[in-house]
Design a protein around this motif. Sequence first.
Motif, mmCIF file in Angstrom:
data_model
loop_
_atom_site.group_PDB
_atom_site.id
_atom_site.type_symbol
_atom_site.label_atom_id
_atom_site.label_comp_id
_atom_site.label_asym_id
_atom_site.label_seq_id
_atom_site.Cartn_x
_atom_site.Cartn_y
_atom_site.Cartn_z
ATOM 1 N N GLY A 1 -36.646 15.032 -38.013
ATOM 2 C CA GLY A 1 -37.586 13.988 -38.440
ATOM 3 C C GLY A 1 -36.938 12.936 -39.325
ATOM 4 O O GLY A 1 -37.599 12.303 -40.141
ATOM 5 N N LEU A 2 -35.625 12.736 -39.175
ATOM 6 C CA LEU A 2 -34.925 11.779 -40.041
ATOM 7 C C LEU A 2 -35.169 10.345 -39.592
ATOM 8 O O LEU A 2 -35.107 9.417 -40.387
ATOM 9 C CB LEU A 2 -33.410 12.062 -40.045
ATOM 10 N N ALA A 3 -35.430 10.168 -38.286
ATOM 11 C CA ALA A 3 -35.686 8.837 -37.731
ATOM 12 C C ALA A 3 -36.366 9.034 -36.383
ATOM 13 O O ALA A 3 -36.296 10.123 -35.793
ATOM 14 C CB ALA A 3 -34.365 8.086 -37.550
ATOM 15 N N THR A 4 -37.025 7.972 -35.909
ATOM 16 C CA THR A 4 -37.649 8.044 -34.584
ATOM 17 C C THR A 4 -36.599 7.683 -33.531
ATOM 18 O O THR A 4 -35.542 7.145 -33.846
ATOM 19 C CB THR A 4 -38.815 7.050 -34.460
ATOM 20 N N LYS A 5 -36.961 7.951 -32.272
ATOM 21 C CA LYS A 5 -36.084 7.618 -31.158
ATOM 22 C C LYS A 5 -35.757 6.123 -31.157
ATOM 23 O O LYS A 5 -34.613 5.717 -30.990
ATOM 24 C CB LYS A 5 -36.791 7.958 -29.833
ATOM 25 N N ALA A 6 -36.806 5.320 -31.348
ATOM 26 C CA ALA A 6 -36.624 3.858 -31.336
ATOM 27 C C ALA A 6 -35.724 3.427 -32.492
ATOM 28 O O ALA A 6 -34.856 2.561 -32.332
ATOM 29 C CB ALA A 6 -37.981 3.168 -31.436
ATOM 30 N N GLU A 7 -35.913 4.044 -33.665
ATOM 31 C CA GLU A 7 -35.069 3.690 -34.817
ATOM 32 C C GLU A 7 -33.614 4.051 -34.555
ATOM 33 O O GLU A 7 -32.703 3.284 -34.889
ATOM 34 C CB GLU A 7 -35.565 4.429 -36.075
ATOM 35 N N ILE A 8 -33.388 5.210 -33.933
ATOM 36 C CA ILE A 8 -32.008 5.635 -33.653
ATOM 37 C C ILE A 8 -31.352 4.665 -32.671
ATOM 38 O O ILE A 8 -30.186 4.278 -32.851
ATOM 39 C CB ILE A 8 -31.970 7.096 -33.152
ATOM 40 N N GLU A 9 -32.110 4.224 -31.674
ATOM 41 C CA GLU A 9 -31.571 3.243 -30.718
ATOM 42 C C GLU A 9 -31.213 1.935 -31.431
ATOM 43 O O GLU A 9 -30.147 1.363 -31.193
ATOM 44 C CB GLU A 9 -32.592 2.977 -29.595
ATOM 45 N N THR A 10 -32.114 1.471 -32.298
ATOM 46 C CA THR A 10 -31.859 0.241 -33.070
ATOM 47 C C THR A 10 -30.613 0.397 -33.932
ATOM 48 O O THR A 10 -29.756 -0.487 -33.981
ATOM 49 C CB THR A 10 -33.081 -0.072 -33.976
ATOM 50 N N ILE A 11 -30.519 1.532 -34.607
ATOM 51 C CA ILE A 11 -29.391 1.785 -35.508
ATOM 52 C C ILE A 11 -28.072 1.786 -34.725
ATOM 53 O O ILE A 11 -27.078 1.194 -35.150
ATOM 54 C CB ILE A 11 -29.623 3.115 -36.270
#
Length: 239
Positions: free
Chosen positions: A141-151
């Motif tokens: 739960g450290l980040a969402t899928k979309a956030e990981i893609e953005t990062i």
Amino acid sequence: MEKKEMLYEGKAKRVYATDEPEVLLVDYKDDATAFNGLKKGTITGKGAINNRMTNYMMQLLEKEGVPTHFVEELSERETLVKKVSIVPLEVIIRNISAGSFAKRYGVEEGIVFDEPTIEFSYKNDELGDPLINSYHALALGLATKAEIETIKKMAFKVNEVMKVYFKKLNVDLVDFKLEFGRLSDGTIVLADEISPDTCRFWDSDTHEKLDKDRFRRDLGNVEDAYIEMMNRVFGGNND
Ligand code: TMP
Ligand code: ASP
């Protein structure tokens, strides 16, 4: 903007509240640590160099379309930044083998990769920042899928911009660590710092190390390496 109470003291920086709720003040220290705080020391002048270099890089990246937390440089060591909640991931990009990559995979340092690599560590001092993959980050739960893609996209973009920038200064960008944060509306921005503390810089001709590895590995001339990088970035003009 008024400097108010200290909110947090990290290994290399202090963070203060300001009278603006969405803006924080970062104050860079000369303190240096390595190996999760086991090794401690001081690198005289480091705070001022890291502050200026970080702000310069953040502004360059903004121009290239990477959103960052940078607001305004206030003094030699102090900068205003947007308040973020830090995504507890250390995002590491590598162009050349070195450090923990070389050690973990039993290869020499200095192998130039055809493509950059990306890896994540779970930012958790108690656990020693363990290496994780993006599925682990999701599961925790450290980040969402979309956030990981953005990062990931932003981290590779940062690499492209910085690799070209440093090459012009006759410096090879070996690897570096980034941190990202969420603004109050959830937007992901680049946060933390970009400095010889968080990047490996090698002179392109001599391969001399111009970064914190001089401190980590007791190579000597630690301050000189930071000053050399400062001079290359600012052309010897420290105004
Ligand atoms: P590593 O090879 O030790 O994993 O380091 C990779 C890059 O990340 C290197 O440029 C140094 C940077 N780094 C940090 O900024 N903070 C850290 O705590 C560690 C371990 C590395
Ligand atoms: N910042 C790290 C620590 O003290 C170490 C490093 O940069 O190597 O844990």
